[in-house]
Every structure is written in structure tokens, then in C-alpha cells.
Design a protein around this motif. Sequence first.
Motif, PDB file in Angstrom:
ATOM      1  N   SER A  38      -2.002  12.607   8.184  1.00 40.56           N
ATOM      2  CA  SER A  38      -0.659  12.327   7.682  1.00 40.56           C
ATOM      3  C   SER A  38      -0.432  13.008   6.344  1.00 40.56           C
ATOM      4  O   SER A  38      -1.362  13.143   5.554  1.00 40.56           O
ATOM      5  CB  SER A  38      -0.521  10.814   7.504  1.00 40.56           C
ATOM      6  OG  SER A  38       0.730  10.507   6.949  1.00 40.56           O
ATOM      7  N   ARG A  98       7.802  11.779   6.607  1.00 37.91           N
ATOM      8  CA  ARG A  98       7.493  11.396   8.001  1.00 37.91           C
ATOM      9  C   ARG A  98       6.865  12.581   8.734  1.00 37.91           C
ATOM     10  O   ARG A  98       7.396  13.098   9.728  1.00 37.91           O
ATOM     11  CB  ARG A  98       8.738  10.894   8.775  1.00 37.91           C
ATOM     12  CG  ARG A  98       9.520   9.772   8.178  1.00 37.91           C
ATOM     13  CD  ARG A  98       8.674   8.606   7.703  1.00 37.91           C
ATOM     14  NE  ARG A  98       7.731   8.105   8.687  1.00 37.91           N
ATOM     15  CZ  ARG A  98       6.457   7.824   8.394  1.00 37.91           C
ATOM     16  NH1 ARG A  98       5.968   7.984   7.174  1.00 37.91           N
ATOM     17  NH2 ARG A  98       5.671   7.370   9.308  1.00 37.91           N
ATOM     18  N   ASP A 117      -7.813   7.223  12.941  1.00 34.59           N
ATOM     19  CA  ASP A 117      -6.727   7.272  11.959  1.00 34.59           C
ATOM     20  C   ASP A 117      -7.346   7.727  10.644  1.00 34.59           C
ATOM     21  O   ASP A 117      -8.115   7.004  10.015  1.00 34.59           O
ATOM     22  CB  ASP A 117      -6.110   5.860  11.873  1.00 34.59           C
ATOM     23  CG  ASP A 117      -5.013   5.748  10.822  1.00 34.59           C
ATOM     24  OD1 ASP A 117      -4.991   6.544   9.880  1.00 34.59           O
ATOM     25  OD2 ASP A 117      -4.194   4.812  10.964  1.00 34.59           O
ATOM     26  N   VAL A 162     -10.077   3.190  11.677  1.00 37.10           N
ATOM     27  CA  VAL A 162      -9.836   3.942  10.423  1.00 37.10           C
ATOM     28  C   VAL A 162     -11.206   4.075   9.761  1.00 37.10           C
ATOM     29  O   VAL A 162     -11.569   3.262   8.906  1.00 37.10           O
ATOM     30  CB  VAL A 162      -8.853   3.179   9.498  1.00 37.10           C
ATOM     31  CG1 VAL A 162      -8.507   4.015   8.257  1.00 37.10           C
ATOM     32  CG2 VAL A 162      -7.585   2.789  10.243  1.00 37.10           C
ATOM     33  N   SER A 208       2.140   6.778  12.333  1.00 38.10           N
ATOM     34  CA  SER A 208       2.820   5.702  13.079  1.00 38.10           C
ATOM     35  C   SER A 208       3.484   6.264  14.330  1.00 38.10           C
ATOM     36  O   SER A 208       3.337   5.699  15.426  1.00 38.10           O
ATOM     37  CB  SER A 208       3.878   5.028  12.195  1.00 38.10           C
ATOM     38  OG  SER A 208       3.327   4.673  10.962  1.00 38.10           O
ATOM     39  N   ASN A 260      -8.332   1.015   5.531  1.00 36.97           N
ATOM     40  CA  ASN A 260      -7.317   0.050   5.132  1.00 36.97           C
ATOM     41  C   ASN A 260      -7.544  -1.160   6.029  1.00 36.97           C
ATOM     42  O   ASN A 260      -7.442  -1.015   7.246  1.00 36.97           O
ATOM     43  CB  ASN A 260      -5.915   0.650   5.378  1.00 36.97           C
ATOM     44  CG  ASN A 260      -4.797  -0.313   5.100  1.00 36.97           C
ATOM     45  OD1 ASN A 260      -5.022  -1.427   4.668  1.00 36.97           O
ATOM     46  ND2 ASN A 260      -3.564   0.128   5.353  1.00 36.97           N
ATOM     47  N   GLY A 303       0.837  -1.213   0.000  1.00 37.97           N
ATOM     48  CA  GLY A 303       0.000   0.000   0.000  1.00 37.97           C
ATOM     49  C   GLY A 303       0.863   1.251   0.000  1.00 37.97           C
ATOM     50  O   GLY A 303       0.706   2.112   0.862  1.00 37.97           O
TER      51      GLY A 303
HETATM   52  C1  PLP Z   1      -4.532   3.362   7.896  1.00 36.98           C
HETATM   53  C2  PLP Z   1      -3.103   3.768   7.944  1.00 36.98           C
HETATM   54  N1  PLP Z   1      -2.644   4.418   9.006  1.00 36.98           N
HETATM   55  C3  PLP Z   1      -1.361   4.813   9.091  1.00 36.98           C
HETATM   56  C4  PLP Z   1      -0.464   4.522   8.094  1.00 36.98           C
HETATM   57  C5  PLP Z   1       0.955   4.980   8.261  1.00 36.98           C
HETATM   58  O1  PLP Z   1       0.935   6.375   8.234  1.00 36.98           O
HETATM   59  P1  PLP Z   1       2.218   7.284   8.372  1.00 36.98           P
HETATM   60  O2  PLP Z   1       3.015   7.140   7.112  1.00 36.98           O
HETATM   61  O3  PLP Z   1       1.666   8.655   8.545  1.00 36.98           O
HETATM   62  O4  PLP Z   1       2.979   6.809   9.554  1.00 36.98           O
HETATM   63  C6  PLP Z   1      -0.893   3.839   6.967  1.00 36.98           C
HETATM   64  C7  PLP Z   1       0.056   3.508   5.906  1.00 36.98           C
HETATM   65  O5  PLP Z   1      -0.151   2.667   5.075  1.00 36.98           O
HETATM   66  C8  PLP Z   1      -2.249   3.447   6.897  1.00 36.98           C
HETATM   67  O6  PLP Z   1      -2.730   2.784   5.853  1.00 36.98           O
END
Ligand code: PLP
Length: 383
Positions: A223, A233, A193, A160, A87, A165, A21
Amino acid sequence: MTLLPDIQLTRRPGIIELGWGHPDMALLPGAALAQAATLALQHDSAALAYGAEQGPGWLITQLCTRFEQMEGITPLPEHLCITGGISQALDMLCTLLTRPGDVILVESPSYHLAPRIFRDHGLTLAPVPCDEQGIRLDLLETLHKTLTLQGRQPRLLYTVPTFNNPTGISLISERRSALVSFAQHTGLTIVEDDAYRELWFDAPPPTPLYNLTPAGPVIRLGSFSKVLAPGLRLGWMLAAPEIVRQCTGSGLLDSGGGINHFTAHVVAAFLAAGMLEPHSASLRSNYRRRRDLLLGALARYLPNTCTWIPPLGGFFVWLRLPPAVHSAALLPQAEAAGVAYLPGVYCYTGGGGENYLRLAFSLLSPDDLEEGVRRLATVLAHT
Ligand SMILES: Cc1ncc(COP(=O)(O)O)c(C=O)c1O
């Protein structure tokens, strides 16, 4: 000497990788970010100092204005802080709000790497099933009650709710308000998220949970990974001021200053130059085209025993195979045929998902998407 990788993604020759992804690197705005980096350095030599714990004021104020213009909410600066992406924000919230052994509710299926962070903190995961309209509130209530009666009241719920996802589904509006009011009544904190909100294809997505009762029981995480570039990041957290204060008062930020301070300046310059809206509009049309292509190929090549719900945004299609077909067991055959995917079991913390798999349309060229589905169909034809 062994050649060390520069990036996380590994492409295997001959395999069409539908499992990752990640964004297509061709869509990352390299030249515009280089321009923004120059602007950031010209704007303020403080871009290279230790940053304010909350993140640079230049970025925070622009984000506040953007929330007002795009979503009609008016967060005060004390509701917002800059993070090193979702993350890092999840890791920090676990550090500050939980203790090893605490229970965290996690929707199921869920983004498969979030539970890895929760496990790093010694948390016990309690899965809450979802259906085609998002998280099941009736099951959430029952589980919450059971855990509370056992003296294991969950502190957090991770979800989410928008362009999920792995499923691509968005939680329906009725359940959004019911979920927030459940959290208000029980003292549960929801970690929302919101990684994919900007990547809508057909119509803007439903209201974020956080926006239903700003600074209430929801911590909303955003993000720049999906809409700009994951290597930055960088992300943000919208939450009640006491949560933001807890984060900005942490030892980590006291010692190192604001997270990814220089990058935050670059993104602030990108926003100030008005480059974000045209870029996200172009990403939306690009990913929409890829989504349409993948859905078209699935309809053309797959047997009608396979089903999916067309995603309205995000990166993924969640494919349901006939019950007897186990996607993890089938993966070696698929790879031998030159195609890979994410087996559904990876997205379940409490078992399940054997006959599901996740396909990402974000990474691959239109030609590869079509050929990948054709190869997958050949493998499925032999099951
Ligand atoms: C639902 C979801 N949350 C968080 C992340 C990671 O996010 P970040 O790059 O902001 O740490 C992803 C990355 O694939 C994601 O799909």
C-alpha cells in the motif's frame, strides 16, 4: 445544514486519541504530490483516460525495478497489478476467490478492520492464535486439519507478518519458511498484508513470505497509504499470474478500467522523480522518534504490571494490562480523563484480548504522546 466531514478521523476536543492508526497529516507530502500530479499530466495525457486493467505500465515497470533493487526478486509484469489500497485488494480477492460460507483463517489478534471485509462476503472466520514470535504454526496445522476433516477446508489465510497491526511483532524467519511450505503442501493461499514494511526503525524487516517462493502460494499486498498518503487509495498486489489475470479480468476492471488510474500516474511520477526514497527515510526517522518517545513515556509512567514488546517498525504498541483490568470497560474512564485507545477485544475474532490495548504513535505530536500516556497512567492507577 449539517456540516459533512471531509475525513474519516474525528478528533474530540480534550481527548488525546491514541487509538487511531492514521498518519500525522503534517507528515503527508502534499507539495511533492502536487508537483508529481503536474508531472503526471505533462508526461502523458493518457493519465486522464480509462486505464489499463492491470494499472499503468509506467508504474508497474518502476515497481518491478524497485523490487529488484530493494529486495532482489525479479517479478515479471504479469505478477503485479495496481489496487485501490490493501482494503480494496482484500475485497476483490474475497469477491473472486471465495463464496459465502467459505472459511478464512485469520491470525489472532489481527488488524481489526480486515474481518469486517471478510464478513461483508459472508465468510466464516477461523482465528489462529499468535504468540510473541507471530502466528502459531502448530495451532494452524491442527485447525486446518480439523476443518478439512469436517469438509470445510479453508481457502485463504490472512496475516500481517511484518510489523503487525496491532502487536507490532514480526513473524520470525524460521516460521516464515515453515508457513510457506505448509501452504504449498496443503493448497492454502496466504494473503500477506505487507502494509508497514517500509516503516522499519532499527533494521530492515525479514523477507516477505511472497519472496520465499515467488508466484507460489502467497498473495502479497502492499500500500502507498502508510508511506505516502492514505487518501491516494493506491496499492499493489504481487501474486501468481493466474491470480493477477483473475483480478484484471474482473467485471469491475473491465467496466471501469484500472483502479485509481490518475492517482497511479501521480505515484509513478513521484517514483520517477526519485522522491520516494528520501520521503520514506524521513518518515522512518520521524516515526522512530515518536516510537522512542512513546516507549520512554510508558516506562516512566506505567506501573510494572503493564508490559509491552518494543515494536521495530510500523505504527503501534500493544500494551498488556494486569489480567483483571479490562481495557474496553476502562475506556469511558480513560476518555473522561482525556485519553483514548483501541481496546484489545476489537482485534480478536474469536474472543480474547480483554486486558490488551493498542496505542498508535503515528498520529500524535511528541507532546501529545507523552501527555496521553501520563493520563492513561492516572486512569490505571485507580483500577
Ligand atoms: C494491517 C493493515 N492492512 C491494511 C490497512 C488498510 O490499508 P489501505 O489503506 O491500503 O487500504 C491498514 C490500515 O490501517 C492496516 O493497518
